[in-house]
Every structure is written in structure tokens, then in C-alpha cells.
Design a protein around this motif. Structure first.
Motif, PDB file in Angstrom:
ATOM      1  N   LEU A  27       0.823  -1.208   0.000  1.00  0.00           N
ATOM      2  CA  LEU A  27       0.000   0.000   0.000  1.00  0.00           C
ATOM      3  C   LEU A  27       0.858   1.260   0.000  1.00  0.00           C
ATOM      4  CD1 LEU A  27      -2.872  -0.968   2.482  1.00  0.00           C
ATOM      5  CD2 LEU A  27      -2.928  -0.903  -0.023  1.00  0.00           C
ATOM      6  N   THR A  28       1.961   1.228   0.740  1.00  0.00           N
ATOM      7  CA  THR A  28       2.856   2.383   0.765  1.00  0.00           C
ATOM      8  C   THR A  28       3.506   2.603  -0.591  1.00  0.00           C
ATOM      9  OG1 THR A  28       3.322   1.980   3.105  1.00  0.00           O
ATOM     10  CG2 THR A  28       4.826   3.425   1.925  1.00  0.00           C
ATOM     11  N   GLY A  29       3.941   1.518  -1.236  1.00  0.00           N
ATOM     12  CA  GLY A  29       4.542   1.638  -2.562  1.00  0.00           C
ATOM     13  C   GLY A  29       3.564   2.166  -3.589  1.00  0.00           C
ATOM     14  N   LEU A  30       2.317   1.691  -3.524  1.00  0.00           N
ATOM     15  CA  LEU A  30       1.290   2.184  -4.445  1.00  0.00           C
ATOM     16  C   LEU A  30       0.992   3.662  -4.200  1.00  0.00           C
ATOM     17  CD1 LEU A  30      -1.211  -0.822  -4.485  1.00  0.00           C
ATOM     18  CD2 LEU A  30       0.394  -0.166  -6.281  1.00  0.00           C
ATOM     19  N   LEU A  31       0.928   4.046  -2.932  1.00  0.00           N
ATOM     20  CA  LEU A  31       0.684   5.444  -2.591  1.00  0.00           C
ATOM     21  C   LEU A  31       1.816   6.335  -3.105  1.00  0.00           C
ATOM     22  CD1 LEU A  31      -0.822   7.703  -1.069  1.00  0.00           C
ATOM     23  CD2 LEU A  31       0.480   7.047   0.979  1.00  0.00           C
ATOM     24  N   ALA A  32       3.059   5.931  -2.824  1.00  0.00           N
ATOM     25  CA  ALA A  32       4.206   6.733  -3.250  1.00  0.00           C
ATOM     26  C   ALA A  32       4.286   6.811  -4.774  1.00  0.00           C
ATOM     27  CB  ALA A  32       5.490   6.141  -2.671  1.00  0.00           C
ATOM     28  N   GLY A  33       4.068   5.689  -5.445  1.00  0.00           N
ATOM     29  CA  GLY A  33       4.116   5.688  -6.905  1.00  0.00           C
ATOM     30  C   GLY A  33       3.036   6.563  -7.520  1.00  0.00           C
ATOM     31  N   THR A  34       1.836   6.529  -6.949  1.00  0.00           N
ATOM     32  CA  THR A  34       0.730   7.338  -7.472  1.00  0.00           C
ATOM     33  C   THR A  34       0.978   8.823  -7.252  1.00  0.00           C
ATOM     34  OG1 THR A  34      -0.820   5.530  -7.037  1.00  0.00           O
ATOM     35  CG2 THR A  34      -1.752   7.729  -7.360  1.00  0.00           C
ATOM     36  N   LEU A  35       1.413   9.198  -6.052  1.00  0.00           N
ATOM     37  CA  LEU A  35       1.707  10.599  -5.764  1.00  0.00           C
ATOM     38  C   LEU A  35       2.839  11.114  -6.647  1.00  0.00           C
ATOM     39  CD1 LEU A  35       1.467  10.668  -1.855  1.00  0.00           C
ATOM     40  CD2 LEU A  35      -0.189  11.560  -3.502  1.00  0.00           C
ATOM     41  N   ASP A  36       3.853  10.285  -6.839  1.00  0.00           N
ATOM     42  CA  ASP A  36       4.985  10.697  -7.683  1.00  0.00           C
ATOM     43  C   ASP A  36       4.538  10.893  -9.128  1.00  0.00           C
ATOM     44  OD1 ASP A  36       7.646  11.239  -8.401  1.00  0.00           O
ATOM     45  OD2 ASP A  36       7.980   9.152  -8.942  1.00  0.00           O
ATOM     46  N   LEU A  37       3.680  10.011  -9.620  1.00  0.00           N
ATOM     47  CA  LEU A  37       3.204  10.130 -11.001  1.00  0.00           C
ATOM     48  C   LEU A  37       2.338  11.380 -11.180  1.00  0.00           C
ATOM     49  CD1 LEU A  37       3.243   8.666 -13.739  1.00  0.00           C
ATOM     50  CD2 LEU A  37       1.144   7.510 -13.060  1.00  0.00           C
ATOM     51  N   PHE A  38       1.432  11.610 -10.242  1.00  0.00           N
ATOM     52  CA  PHE A  38       0.588  12.799 -10.321  1.00  0.00           C
ATOM     53  C   PHE A  38       1.416  14.074 -10.254  1.00  0.00           C
ATOM     54  CE2 PHE A  38      -3.529  10.642  -8.669  1.00  0.00           C
ATOM     55  CZ  PHE A  38      -3.791  10.220  -9.958  1.00  0.00           C
ATOM     56  N   SER A  39       2.407  14.078  -9.362  1.00  0.00           N
ATOM     57  CA  SER A  39       3.255  15.268  -9.237  1.00  0.00           C
ATOM     58  C   SER A  39       4.044  15.510 -10.507  1.00  0.00           C
ATOM     59  CB  SER A  39       4.198  15.116  -8.042  1.00  0.00           C
ATOM     60  OG  SER A  39       5.120  14.053  -8.247  1.00  0.00           O
ATOM     61  N   ALA A  40       4.457  14.445 -11.189  1.00  0.00           N
ATOM     62  CA  ALA A  40       5.182  14.608 -12.451  1.00  0.00           C
ATOM     63  C   ALA A  40       4.288  15.221 -13.515  1.00  0.00           C
ATOM     64  CB  ALA A  40       5.718  13.255 -12.915  1.00  0.00           C
ATOM     65  N   TYR A  41       3.042  14.773 -13.591  1.00  0.00           N
ATOM     66  CA  TYR A  41       2.095  15.339 -14.568  1.00  0.00           C
ATOM     67  C   TYR A  41       1.801  16.806 -14.244  1.00  0.00           C
ATOM     68  CZ  TYR A  41       0.930  11.055 -17.093  1.00  0.00           C
ATOM     69  OH  TYR A  41       0.979   9.948 -17.905  1.00  0.00           O
ATOM     70  N   ILE A  42       1.597  17.106 -12.968  1.00  0.00           N
ATOM     71  CA  ILE A  42       1.293  18.483 -12.577  1.00  0.00           C
ATOM     72  C   ILE A  42       2.484  19.391 -12.845  1.00  0.00           C
ATOM     73  CG2 ILE A  42       0.770  19.975 -10.614  1.00  0.00           C
ATOM     74  CD1 ILE A  42      -0.836  17.651  -9.425  1.00  0.00           C
ATOM     75  N   SER A  43       3.686  18.913 -12.517  1.00  0.00           N
ATOM     76  CA  SER A  43       4.884  19.707 -12.756  1.00  0.00           C
ATOM     77  C   SER A  43       5.079  19.988 -14.242  1.00  0.00           C
ATOM     78  CB  SER A  43       6.106  18.979 -12.197  1.00  0.00           C
ATOM     79  OG  SER A  43       7.295  19.681 -12.477  1.00  0.00           O
ATOM     80  N   GLN A  44       4.847  18.970 -15.065  1.00  0.00           N
ATOM     81  CA  GLN A  44       4.975  19.158 -16.512  1.00  0.00           C
ATOM     82  C   GLN A  44       3.918  20.126 -17.043  1.00  0.00           C
ATOM     83  OE1 GLN A  44       7.473  17.905 -18.046  1.00  0.00           O
ATOM     84  NE2 GLN A  44       6.975  18.453 -20.181  1.00  0.00           N
ATOM     85  N   TRP A  45       2.720  20.065 -16.498  1.00  0.00           N
ATOM     86  CA  TRP A  45       1.655  20.978 -16.927  1.00  0.00           C
ATOM     87  C   TRP A  45       1.973  22.425 -16.549  1.00  0.00           C
ATOM     88  CZ3 TRP A  45      -1.873  24.064 -14.215  1.00  0.00           C
ATOM     89  CH2 TRP A  45      -2.909  24.587 -14.994  1.00  0.00           C
TER      90      TRP A  45
END
Length: 222
Positions: free
Chosen positions: A68-86
Motif C-alpha cells: 500500500l505504501t509503494g502504491l501510494l508513493a508511486g501514485t503521488l509521484d506520477l501525479f506530481s510529475a504530470y502536474i509539474s509538466q503541466w
């Protein structure tokens, strides 16, 4: 597997019915066993308690917590990458997952791929996030300096992850490498700290019962 024997006098009244084979208890007698998990294998009333130390992966809930921690970290990291790129470009990055898959396929192949390539990039992303989550949970109880502060440790772990990925992993892939830029690196470290480092550290502190520089006092069953 380590074994330890403890003497119990005949004049002490204790309920040994709880010490059944294959039952798990937390805590043990003696400072050398403080804060450690143990599995009671045998209890002989009035004489010895034979206790075996269990490893961290045998803790109840270890696998579930790590996943669950790995899924949470991976999801937050992916969302932050999309937001940063936007924020940087003002547009949604439709090819980010394909770019990640380019680490195995090469950019020329991956950027021309379809949904299958995107799912491959998604798998690589979560695999990396899960790997660093497992690593932290395994070393955390063994390196006590990590118990200092969950937020500071989370930030430093994010910097460690970024350095390993950028300096060790990426050079081994076909993906292009960029020269080190401190301002961009600090920005990336900050984002990775919020998305990955601190969530992993907070979850590990909670799972292992650590507050500040000390662990919470365990439940002593005998």
C-alpha cells in the motif's frame, strides 16, 4: 534463527496457556530484546521460555503495509510529475508513460507505441517506487539514525532516490541524460520528498512504532 532461554522461578505465578506453539507476541525480557518481535515456540512452567526472533518480513501486516505504501508513493509521484509538466509547459504530457518505457525499448520505439507501451512504462514506474519502498522498510529497523525525524529522513531519502535513479539507473538505459543542474535538482528533490520520501517515512514510522528518536514501548506479555 536465534534462540534465547529465560529462567522462571517456581514461586512466580504466570499464565502459560497463552504461550502456544506458533503464536506471536511483541516484546521480550531483557534490554537486548527490547522493541523486537518474537515468536514463542515453547514454554515450560517454572523453568524456561524458549523464544525465537522473527525477521521484519514476518511482522503481521508487513506485506500489506509495504504494498500500500509503494502504491501510494508511486501514485503521488506520477501525479506530481504530470502536474509539474503541466505547470512548465501548460499542456498535458500524453507521452510520459511511453517515455518511461523508453528506458527499456528506446525512445524511437516507445514513443511510437500504443497503450501496451504506456502500460509497460506504468509498470516500470510502480516497480521502481515499490523497490525503494521495500528497501526503506527493510533497512529502517536496522539503521537507528533513521529514527531521528520522519520528515527530515523522508526528505533525505527522496534525495537518495533521485541520485540513485539519475546517476546510476538512467545511465544504464537508452534514455538521454542531462547535465546536473542544482536549481532543477533542488526542485525535483522537493517534489519527490512530498510525493515519495515523506509518505514512505511516515508509514514506516507508524508501522514500526517509532516516535522521534525512540520506539514506543512494546507490549510485554510475560
Amino acid at each position: 534463527m536465534k534462540l534465547k532461554l529465560y529462567w522462571e522461578t517456581l514461586f512466580q505465578r504466570r499464565n502459560y496457556s497463552q504461550f502456544l506453539p506458533n503464536t506471536v507476541n511483541t516484546g521480550a525480557r531483557g534490554p537486548e530484546f527490547e522493541y523486537e518481535p518474537y515468536s514463542v515456540c515453547l514454554a515450560l512452567p517454572g523453568f524456561y521460555l524458549i523464544v525465537t526472533k522473527t525477521n521484519d518480513m514476518q511482522r503481521p501486516g508487513f506485506t500489506k503495509t509495504v504494498i500500500l505504501t509503494g502504491l501510494l508513493a508511486g501514485t503521488l509521484d506520477l501525479f506530481s510529475a504530470y502536474i509539474s509538466q503541466w505547470i512548465k509547459t501548460g499542456a498535458y504530457s500524453a507521452g510520459m508513460l511511453k517515455y518511461i518505457a523508453g528506458g527499456a525499448l528506446g525512445l524511437e520505439t516507445s514513443m511510437k507505441g500504443g497503450n501496451g507501451v504506456a502500460f509497460l512504462g506504468l509498470f516500470f514506474h510502480y516497480f521502481i517506487a515499490m523497490s525503494f519502498t521495500v528497501l526503506f522498510f527493510l533497512v529502517f529497523p536496522r539503521l537507528k539514525f533513521l529514527w531521528y525525524d520522519k520528515y527530515l529522513v523522508g526528505v533525505l531519502y527522496a534525495v537518495f532516490v533521485a541520485l540513485v535513479v539519475n546517476q546510476l539507473i538512467l545511465p544504464l538505459t537508452p534514455l538521454p541524460t542531462k547535465p546536473f543542474d542544482l536549481s532543477n535538482a533542488v526542485q525535483a528533490w522537493f517534489i519527490l520528498s512530498i510525493a515519495l520520501g515523506i509518505p514512505i517515512a511516515v508509514r514506516a514510522y507508524r508501522f514500526y512504532g517509532v516516535e522521534g528518536t525512540e520506539r514506543k514501548k512494546p507490549v510485554v506479555w510475560w
